[in-house]
Design an enzyme around this catalytic site. Structure first.
Site: not given
Ligand code: ZN
Length: 212
Positions: A73, A119, A159
């Site tokens: 990735e 935050y 994902h």
């Molecule tokens: Zn990933």
């Protein structure tokens, strides 16, 4: 240039993330920008057991020069760095609640999570959804690149998250904040809740401008 400190920092944060269940198996990856290239967690490695000496080193052109082969990735990280010259580190996680939110129907694709806490606004900000593409599809990198100049954090549909920071510490804290906000958002799905108002969000952005 020595990169010992950065290697140890990557291994320390990776283990911390893994031990707290923010990533699992061989998912998740971390990168840090150096003056003359990048360090990146290796492909197929558990974030719980990163050996600092085997972390992948990439040169200024993004080519692998030493250590184990980088994460598959890596292209997600490089797409983000290419648009954000001030970014020093990137964390990509498949954290449970962030992924759960990324699978929901009816999301606002320009900003997936409401401004529930100060935050979240300060560390994550506006969080766009990147459309789903299979892992490794160059269209995924292009879609991230299109958003990266304006956003240091994005959520990949079905994902996980990709979060940039002015330091590795900042990137990790922002990724954790995103995961916690996703968890709170899911807890509140059936409840009436009060997000911060537009004026409250604007005030926070003025007081705490982005650092990367
Ligand atoms: Zn990933």
């Amino acid at each position: 240039m020595t990169d010992t400190r950065e290697r140890e920092q990557i291994a320390w944060f990776a283990r911390s993330i893994y031990q707290r269940g923010l990533t699992f198996g061989s998912t998740g990856n971390i990168s840090v920008r150096l003056d003359d290239g990048w360090l990146m967690t290796p492909t197929g490695s558990s974030m719980g057991a990163i050996d600092p000496a085997r972390i992948s080193r990439l040169d200024e052109a993004g080519h692998h020069v030493s250590g184990d082969a980088p994460t598959k990735e890596a292209f997600l990280h490089m797409a983000m760095y290419s648009e954000r010259p001030r970014t020093k580190a990137i964390v990509h996680l498949h954290s449970t609640h962030s992924v759960a939110v990324s699978c929901l129907c009816g999301l606002d694709h320009s900003n997936v999570l409401p401004p529930l806490t100060a935050y979240h606004v300060m560390r994550v900000g506006k969080l766009p959804l990147v459309p789903y593409f299979p892992p490794g599809d160059p269209k995924l990198a292009n879609a991230v690149r299109e958003l990266a100049a304006r956003h240091h954090a994005v959520l990949l549909a079905n994902h996980g998250s990709v979060v940039a920071g002015a330091s590795l510490e900042d990137a990790v804290y922002a990724a954790e904040e995103l995961e916690e906000t996703a968890r709170i958002f899911l807890l509140l799905r059936e409840q009436d809740y009060r997000p911060l108002t537009a004026a409250e969000v604007t005030e926070l952005k003025q007081r705490f401008p982005p650092t990367c």
